[in-house]
Enzyme design. Sequence first.
Site, PDB file in Angstrom:
ATOM      1  N   GLN A   1       0.671  -1.135   0.001  1.00  0.00           N
ATOM      2  CA  GLN A   1      -0.438   0.107  -0.194  1.00  0.00           C
ATOM      3  C   GLN A   1       1.138   1.191  -0.026  1.00  0.00           C
ATOM      4  O   GLN A   1       0.677   2.452  -0.305  1.00  0.00           O
ATOM      5  CB  GLN A   1      -1.028  -0.188   1.556  1.00  0.00           C
ATOM      6  CG  GLN A   1      -2.114  -0.978   1.339  1.00  0.00           C
ATOM      7  CD  GLN A   1      -2.625  -1.261   2.681  1.00  0.00           C
ATOM      8  OE1 GLN A   1      -3.720  -0.497   3.118  1.00  0.00           O
ATOM      9  NE2 GLN A   1      -2.589  -1.810   3.373  1.00  0.00           N
TER      10      GLN A   1
ATOM     11  N   GLN B   1      14.333  -3.538   2.116  1.00  0.00           N
ATOM     12  CA  GLN B   1      14.557  -5.359   2.704  1.00  0.00           C
ATOM     13  C   GLN B   1      13.841  -5.951   1.510  1.00  0.00           C
ATOM     14  O   GLN B   1      13.184  -6.232   1.668  1.00  0.00           O
ATOM     15  CB  GLN B   1      14.574  -5.473   3.817  1.00  0.00           C
ATOM     16  CG  GLN B   1      15.118  -7.104   4.428  1.00  0.00           C
ATOM     17  CD  GLN B   1      14.810  -7.262   6.078  1.00  0.00           C
ATOM     18  OE1 GLN B   1      13.286  -7.587   5.599  1.00  0.00           O
ATOM     19  NE2 GLN B   1      15.182  -7.985   6.684  1.00  0.00           N
ATOM     20  N   SER B   2      15.084  -6.998   1.126  1.00  0.00           N
ATOM     21  CA  SER B   2      15.095  -7.211  -0.253  1.00  0.00           C
ATOM     22  C   SER B   2      14.203  -9.361   0.505  1.00  0.00           C
ATOM     23  O   SER B   2      15.144  -9.379   1.377  1.00  0.00           O
ATOM     24  CB  SER B   2      16.012  -7.535  -1.298  1.00  0.00           C
ATOM     25  OG  SER B   2      16.607  -8.276  -2.431  1.00  0.00           O
TER      26      SER B   2
ATOM     27  N   ARG C   1       4.699  18.930   1.143  1.00  0.00           N
ATOM     28  CA  ARG C   1       3.932  18.607   0.415  1.00  0.00           C
ATOM     29  C   ARG C   1       3.099  16.772   0.621  1.00  0.00           C
ATOM     30  O   ARG C   1       1.698  16.888   0.640  1.00  0.00           O
ATOM     31  CB  ARG C   1       3.412  18.938  -0.386  1.00  0.00           C
ATOM     32  CG  ARG C   1       2.743  18.876  -1.252  1.00  0.00           C
ATOM     33  CD  ARG C   1       3.436  19.884  -3.081  1.00  0.00           C
ATOM     34  NE  ARG C   1       2.109  20.288  -3.294  1.00  0.00           N
ATOM     35  CZ  ARG C   1       1.085  21.014  -4.821  1.00  0.00           C
ATOM     36  NH1 ARG C   1       2.547  21.437  -5.192  1.00  0.00           N
ATOM     37  NH2 ARG C   1       0.731  21.635  -5.193  1.00  0.00           N
TER      38      ARG C   1
ATOM     39  N   HIS D   1      -0.393  15.314   2.134  1.00  0.00           N
ATOM     40  CA  HIS D   1      -1.713  14.137   1.573  1.00  0.00           C
ATOM     41  C   HIS D   1      -1.080  13.164   1.957  1.00  0.00           C
ATOM     42  O   HIS D   1      -2.374  12.284   2.150  1.00  0.00           O
ATOM     43  CB  HIS D   1      -0.930  14.134   0.302  1.00  0.00           C
ATOM     44  CG  HIS D   1      -1.478  13.117  -0.831  1.00  0.00           C
ATOM     45  ND1 HIS D   1      -2.992  13.326  -1.292  1.00  0.00           N
ATOM     46  CD2 HIS D   1      -1.618  12.211  -1.127  1.00  0.00           C
ATOM     47  CE1 HIS D   1      -3.425  12.593  -1.993  1.00  0.00           C
ATOM     48  NE2 HIS D   1      -2.656  11.642  -1.868  1.00  0.00           N
TER      49      HIS D   1
ATOM     50  N   ARG E   1      -4.123   8.302   5.208  1.00  0.00           N
ATOM     51  CA  ARG E   1      -4.009   7.203   5.758  1.00  0.00           C
ATOM     52  C   ARG E   1      -3.679   7.173   7.043  1.00  0.00           C
ATOM     53  O   ARG E   1      -3.835   6.488   7.729  1.00  0.00           O
ATOM     54  CB  ARG E   1      -1.656   6.745   5.717  1.00  0.00           C
ATOM     55  CG  ARG E   1      -2.028   6.296   4.198  1.00  0.00           C
ATOM     56  CD  ARG E   1      -3.179   4.908   3.353  1.00  0.00           C
ATOM     57  NE  ARG E   1      -2.438   4.973   2.589  1.00  0.00           N
ATOM     58  CZ  ARG E   1      -2.591   4.283   1.996  1.00  0.00           C
ATOM     59  NH1 ARG E   1      -3.785   3.147   2.195  1.00  0.00           N
ATOM     60  NH2 ARG E   1      -2.337   3.828   0.644  1.00  0.00           N
TER      61      ARG E   1
END
Length: 226
Positions: free
Chosen positions: A76, A88-89, A160, A164, A169
Amino acid sequence: MHVELLYHTPDPERAIATAARLCYAPVGAAELMQTLSDEKVRSVLRTVIVSGHHSTLEHASYTFAIDGVSRALTHQLVRHRLASYNQQSQRYVKFAQGLDVVKPETVQADPELERIFDEAVEAAVSGYQKLLDAGVPAEDARYLLPNAAESKIVVTMNVRELLHFFSLRCCKRAQWEIRQMALEMLELARPTAPYIFADAGAPCVRGACPEGKMSCADPYPKVVRE
């Protein structure tokens, strides 16, 4: 979940006011930065915010380190395109010693549901480990890992975009995990720029809820900007 403000633009309100004032000043930004009074900084910020000339808010940015959140959350989060991310991969980090997961409270509240959840995670992790042991690359074995898998991410947003982001959220209709993260980010950012972030958060903090029939009907208390 652990949210940490790693760093931000020094004196962000003065930096933003300087950028805004430069448009009408005969002197350079460096001199303005030093000579603007605190009262003038507040006056310029008030004009910027009330007039909606928010491009100047992009001259200050914040970087957060966020640990212990789910892949469901980060999927999200990265939809906010005006931001920079490093996560983190799962291609290069192998979870051979077990996988930490984020477990929703709705699952934890019921022992039977929690058992189902745990068994599903254990099955996924077991399959993942078997693929690794068979020589399958981590970038392919990770296809078995669940959305609940814990992750770490570094996020940078300008002011900015932060405003938003908080508007969307922090809303009570946002998914619970990303809402918790956004509220913690706001609490860390607010002391660094108290005027700018005074009424940051869900739209109901500033006025009417824009969600219409989808409204939660449980607004946050209104905040009046001085």
